[in-house]
Design an enzyme around this catalytic site. Structure first.
Site, PDB file in Angstrom:
ATOM      1  N   ASP A 145      13.000  10.255 -14.104  1.00 16.75           N
ATOM      2  CA  ASP A 145      13.209   8.937 -13.719  1.00 16.75           C
ATOM      3  C   ASP A 145      13.588   8.989 -12.118  1.00 16.75           C
ATOM      4  O   ASP A 145      14.123  10.103 -11.815  1.00 16.75           O
ATOM      5  CB  ASP A 145      14.392   8.234 -14.567  1.00 16.75           C
ATOM      6  CG  ASP A 145      14.646   6.823 -13.788  1.00 16.75           C
ATOM      7  OD1 ASP A 145      13.494   6.139 -13.677  1.00 16.75           O
ATOM      8  OD2 ASP A 145      15.783   6.632 -13.728  1.00 16.75           O
ATOM      9  N   ASP A 197      15.017   6.200  -9.843  1.00 19.10           N
ATOM     10  CA  ASP A 197      16.132   5.386  -9.420  1.00 19.10           C
ATOM     11  C   ASP A 197      17.330   5.630 -10.206  1.00 19.10           C
ATOM     12  O   ASP A 197      17.357   5.291 -11.598  1.00 19.10           O
ATOM     13  CB  ASP A 197      15.815   3.973  -9.066  1.00 19.10           C
ATOM     14  CG  ASP A 197      14.715   3.887  -8.088  1.00 19.10           C
ATOM     15  OD1 ASP A 197      14.614   4.492  -7.176  1.00 19.10           O
ATOM     16  OD2 ASP A 197      13.641   3.088  -8.388  1.00 19.10           O
TER      17      ASP A 197
END
Length: 208
Positions: free
Chosen positions: A40, A42
């Site tokens: 991922d 952020d």
């Protein structure tokens, strides 16, 4: 493939200190070989700046650079799978997201592929996490079986997307991770570098 040239997903496709071993979510005794690690963006690789379209605001999280470097040295492909609903909400442009991705990519020395979903939650697309589309597409681009991928993220949607794609999920909690997401995660790590070191240790253990 650079972040600048990697197309985003489209709704039409069908397809820090090291932490101690977690006693609540111990790792299984045996793993299949890891074909790729998908992060991922952020809250996992970089500080989460909501709807960020400014590359100058990008700040790597502790351990991100070393984690990617360790995987690169081990010959394990890497990628990023990221929800970017700011595009669909009209808060960001596709070009904004690409510029931010390029900045992250440059700071980390280059990852194998970047795949992101531009749709808002109500679009019902196949790509937005917790659906599996981003993971499946990243695996396809890297030429690997999604079932041999590890997805590392900070919220339940990352875990659910991995599960839906048949991949392994490792949750690295932070301040926004809900307690129930931690409780239901099949595997957790105290920080990103711990997660990657664990993966690499298991890989070395699988090799003759």
């Amino acid at each position: 493939m650079s972040a600048a040239t990697a197309p985003q997903c489209a709704g039409a496709w069908t397809v820090g200190p090291a932490a101690v071993e977690d006693p609540v979510h111990p790792r299984p005794p045996h793993r299949t070989a890891v074909a790729a690690v998908l992060f991922d963006r952020d809250g996992t690789l970089v500080e989460d700046v909501p709807y960020n379209g400014d590359p100058d605001l990008v700040r790597l999280l502790p351990g991100a650079e070393e984690s990617v470097a360790l995987l690169r040295a081990a010959g394990i492909p890497t990628g990023v799978v990221s929800n970017q609903s700011g595009i669909g909400r009209g808060l960001l442009t596709d070009a904004d997201v690409r510029r931010v991705n390029d900045r992250v990519d440059a700071l980390l020395g280059g990852l194998g592929t970047w795949v992101y979903c531009p749709h808002p939650p109500e679009a019902g697309c196949a790509c937005r996490k917790p659906r599996p589309g981003l993971v499946l597409e990243a695996a396809r681009r890297l030429g690997v079986d999604p079932r041999s991928c590890v997805v590392i993220g900070d919220i339940g949607a990352d875990v659910l997307a991995a599960r839906a794609a048949g991949a392994r999920a490792v949750l690295v909690p932070n301040a926004v991770t809900r307690p129930e997401e931690i409780a239901s995660a099949p595997e957790t790590a105290g920080d990103l570098l711990t997660a990657v070191r664990r993966i690499l240790t298991e890989e070395r253990g699988d090799r003759p």
